[in-house]
Design an enzyme around this catalytic site. Structure first.
Site, mmCIF file in Angstrom:
data_model
loop_
_atom_site.group_PDB
_atom_site.id
_atom_site.type_symbol
_atom_site.label_atom_id
_atom_site.label_comp_id
_atom_site.label_asym_id
_atom_site.label_seq_id
_atom_site.Cartn_x
_atom_site.Cartn_y
_atom_site.Cartn_z
ATOM 1 N N GLY A 354 36.989 44.076 44.970
ATOM 2 C CA GLY A 354 36.844 43.011 43.990
ATOM 3 C C GLY A 354 35.527 43.104 43.256
ATOM 4 N N LYS A 360 32.700 39.461 49.311
ATOM 5 C CA LYS A 360 33.312 40.458 50.190
ATOM 6 C C LYS A 360 32.485 40.665 51.458
ATOM 7 C CE LYS A 360 33.220 43.574 46.977
ATOM 8 N NZ LYS A 360 32.653 42.762 45.879
ATOM 9 N N SER A 677 45.279 48.960 27.774
ATOM 10 C CA SER A 677 45.958 47.665 27.742
ATOM 11 C C SER A 677 45.884 46.961 26.394
ATOM 12 C CB SER A 677 45.374 46.747 28.828
ATOM 13 O OG SER A 677 44.017 46.484 28.586
ATOM 14 N N LYS A 720 42.392 38.242 33.072
ATOM 15 C CA LYS A 720 42.773 38.141 31.665
ATOM 16 C C LYS A 720 43.355 36.760 31.345
ATOM 17 C CE LYS A 720 43.613 43.098 31.108
ATOM 18 N NZ LYS A 720 44.601 44.161 30.863
#
Length: 772
Positions: A354, A360, A677, A720
């Site tokens: 991540g 984490k 993308s 997004k």
């Protein structure tokens, strides 16, 4: 230089050279040499002595002999048993071999002798040479007492320079090859240079030898002194009735008996202890073995801590320390449940992937706390040397165990939780491939016998719970990634950040800055504004820094103004953090031609990209600006090809693209951008400007486009969608194959958004274009 030519018997010498004025005795066994001696004894007792080039050759010819030799007179001859003749000779003068005849049963040569020298050396130069040679002889004598007593006085009495140089080569016992070079140096200046070179070398070698012998003697004397003192101390303690303290070796033996390890490991350690006993106390090798024994005796071979197998306890700890992260927590609970049922310590390798600041590392610490395991962290960022993982061979200077073995020693048990932090940032160089070394560590079939180069005996890592962290999986080699179970730790929503700040970060920073809840109070609205207007990130690291900054300024204010309580509100936040640092770009107010909003993923969360396209008269060129990567440029060309293929459906002139240039730009040109993308976004913008159709301002889209207009899936959807919400987008177009990813998102993220799934570009265009 006066010369004369004569014929006389020749004797070939092996491994020796005779110089003028040199007395030497040697044995003769070859028949030809014996015949030459007998011939000489019948006549004037003179022979020519020539040195062989190859001492192993039995019957040398003229090519196998040095051309310069010595005419010598035989002083004494004794016949020995076994047809051996021992002769004593005295060198008379130099001679050059002209021809050599094999007159059975001996060698006879025609030689040319040198009777005298007539060199052009003035008396001053000759005297200077003589003085220099005598000075160096005296210096050599100071370094070698035996030579000074037995040899130097006789040499210093010689008054002829040539004779002195010859006698130095004779008396100093130089190698026969050096003597041969001196013999061949007929000219005085050449012979002087050669003799001085070797004399100066002997002086330096003798100095170095004396220094080395002195150091060795000092070391031996110290070791002997230490041994005697230890023995005396031992006797004194025995006389006083005191117990002798344990030596280092005895202490190691005692620790070995208490060590929990397999028999072969104990046998290996015992051998090293026996070696250590036999070594001098202060030697370098003893220090190497001592460090090795200290390391292996501190390793927890079979020392295991008792874990807490309570599922409810683990769940409580994880919920207490972290907000959200349901997938991670669920996976940890599943692992604990399986291990409780199977009673086995074998563990999977979990990799938390991540963006930075998403917790984490702290998750791994909480897991260790929940399972009651020892926690050790290994930072792999920038590690390039394979020896960092496997250790160095202990024979090297400064050798040490690898990070894995060192972490076990630090943990003190063989079943800790070991965090491999930033595993995506290991690299390789000429010293080895670090990621390949990690394969053995993380493979459950191999790490039962992990071999550290320093420890030299297998270490069992099967009981270790490995958790790795990474920012991305793209830089992790495939074989290494295959051994890990990837769990994504995605970006936090603003709501999640608010709860994390309120429940964890505020309390942590308040205590860190020495304040209490009754002294400083930050309102919920103020926290929301810090999150929205002062930070832009996927995690909460910068959010924690901003909260810390508020508390630091509040602490100063509290002490200066002596206030009972300081309230930080939304309106007063600018006093503590200054002007707003982050502004979010909202969607355009009006629908426009050639402007389309795309969605992008970055390492610090999602963002929106406003793609602009202009068309102008030209020759059909495509210009791409905005610091785009290679993949994105290829995607733009693919989008243009698709647009040109469908233009006939929109009644665009056939030569339109031959007479017009297209310029595509993505704002924030200083920021690098890459990835496929934005394909459907660029295709929509290009077609919009070519056919002069407006695009809805409230629509955003993401997806890869193909030449035939198919929409392919992409990644990073959570980030997004969050970016689309921040920009107040109403409708988001995503690839149909990403539908499962959208369904996994919570209502908090997708609420108030209309998400439309698309398979082909016509569906995209139908939703994006303003209906006429």
């Amino acid at each position: 230089m006066v010369q004369k030519t004569i014929t006389m018997p020749v004797i070939a010498l092996r491994g020796m050279t005779v110089l003028p004025k040199m007395m030497l005795h040697f044995d003769i066994s070859r028949p030809k040499s014996a015949a030459a001696v007998e011939k000489a004894m019948v006549g004037d007792q003179k022979v020519c002595l020539l040195t062989q080039r190859d001492s192993e050759e039995d019957d040398p010819d003229i090519e196998g002999l040095h051309s310069i030799g010595t005419v010598a007179v035989i002083k004494q001859l004794v016949k020995m048993p076994g047809n051996v003749i021992r002769v004593m000779v005295e060198g008379l003068e130099r001679a050059e071999l002209l021809t050599l005849e094999n007159e059975d049963p001996m060698l006879v040569g025609e030689i040319e002798t040198v009777l005298g020298f007539d060199e052009m050396i003035d008396d001053v130069t000759r005297q200077a040479m003589m003085e220099i040679v005598r000075d160096k002889l005296s210096a050599y004598g100071k370094e070698n007492q035996r030579i000074a007593k037995e040899v130097i006085p006789g040499l210093l009495m010689l008054i002829d320079l040539g004779e002195l140089l010859d006698q130095i080569a004779v008396q100093l016992s130089w190698d026969y090859q050096v003597r041969q070079h001196v013999l061949e140096s007929v000219m005085i200046e050449e012979r002087y240079a050669l003799v001085m070179k070797h004399l100066l070398t002997d002086i330096e070698v003798t100095k170095v030898k004396k220094e080395l012998q002195s150091h060795v003697k000092e070391r031996i004397d110290k070791n002997q002194k230490d041994y005697i003192l230890r023995e005396q101390l031992k006797v004194i303690r025995e006389e006083l009735g005191e117990d002798n303290p344990l030596t280092d070796a005895d202490e190691y033996s005692k620790r070995l008996k208490a060590l929990k390890a397999d028999k072969d490991i104990k046998d290996k350690i015992q051998k090293e202890i026996e070696r250590f006993k036999a070594m001098p106390g202060g030697s370098q090798e003893a220090n190497v073995v001592r460090m090795y024994l200290e390391t292996v005796l501190e390793l927890p071979w079979k020392k295991i801590s008792k874990d807490n197998n309570s599922i409810s306890h683990a769940e409580d700890i994880l919920n207490e320390d972290h907000y959200g992260l349901h997938k991670v927590k669920e996976r940890i609970i599943e692992y604990l449940a399986v291990r409780t049922l199977t009673k086995k310590g074998s563990s999977p390798i979990i990799c938390l992937v991540g963006p930075p600041g998403t917790g984490k590392t702290s998750i791994a610490r909480s897991v260790a706390k929940a399972l009651n395991k020892e926690y050790v962290r290994i930072s792999l960022g920038g590690v390039r040397d394979e020896a960092e993982i496997r250790g160095h061979r202990k024979t090297y200077v400064g050798a040490m165990p690898g990070r894995i073995a060192e972490a076990l020693r630090q943990a003190g048990v063989s079943n800790p939780l070991m965090l491999l932090d930033e595993i995506d940032k290991v690299s390789r160089d000429y010293k080895g491939d670090t990621s390949s070394a990690l394969l053995e560590v993380l493979d459950g079939e191999q790490n039962v016998k992990f071999r550290d180069h320093y420890v030299e005996v297998p270490i069992d890592l099967s009981s270790v719970l490995f958790i790795a962290t990474a920012n991305t999986t793209t830089t992790i080699p495939g074989p290494l990634l295959d051994r890990m179970e990837v769990i994504e730790v995605t970006s936090y929503t603003e709501n999640e950040k608010f709860h994390i700040a309120k429940n964890y970060l505020v309390r942590k920073q308040r205590e860190k800055n020495g304040l209490t809840e009754s002294q400083v109070d930050i309102s919920d609205k103020a926290l929301e504004k810090i999150i929205h207007n002062y930070t832009r990130e996927a995690g909460v690291r910068n959010l924690e820094r901003r909260i810390g900054s508020v508390y630091r300024k509040a602490a100063r204010q509290f002490l200066e103004n002596k206030k009972q309580i300081i309230k930080v509100t939304e309106s007063s936040l600018e006093t503590y953090l200054g002007k707003e640092k982050v502004t979010f770009e909202d969607v355009n107010e009006e629908d426009e031609v050639g402007i389309v909003r795309g969605l992008a993923w970055t390492s610090v969360g999602g963002s929106t990209l406003q793609i602009e396209v202009n068309v102008m008269p030209g020759k059909g060129n495509l210009s791409l600006t905005g610091q785009m990567g290679d993949v994105m440029k290829e995607s733009a060309r693919t989008a243009l090809s698709y647009v040109r293929s469908v233009c006939p459906e929109y009644k665009v002139a056939d030569n339109y693209f031959e007479k017009h240039d297209i310029h595509l730009h993505i704002p924030e040109g200083a920021v690098p951008k890459d990835g496929p993308s934005a394909g459907i976004t660029m295709a929509t913008a290009m077609l919009s400007v070519v056919i002069n159709r407006k695009v809805k301002a409230k629509v955003a889209m993401t997806g890869e486009v193909t030449l035939r207009g198919r929409v392919l899936p992409i990644g990073g959807l959570k980030e997004k969608i969050l970016a689309a919400r921040m920009a107040h987008v109403e409708t988001v177009l995503v690839p149909f194959k990403n539908k499962p990813d959208i369904l996994e998102l919570s209502e908090e993220i997708t609420g108030n958004l209309t998400i439309i799934y698309v398979k082909h570009m016509p569906e995209v265009l139908a939703e994006a274009f303003v209906q006429e």
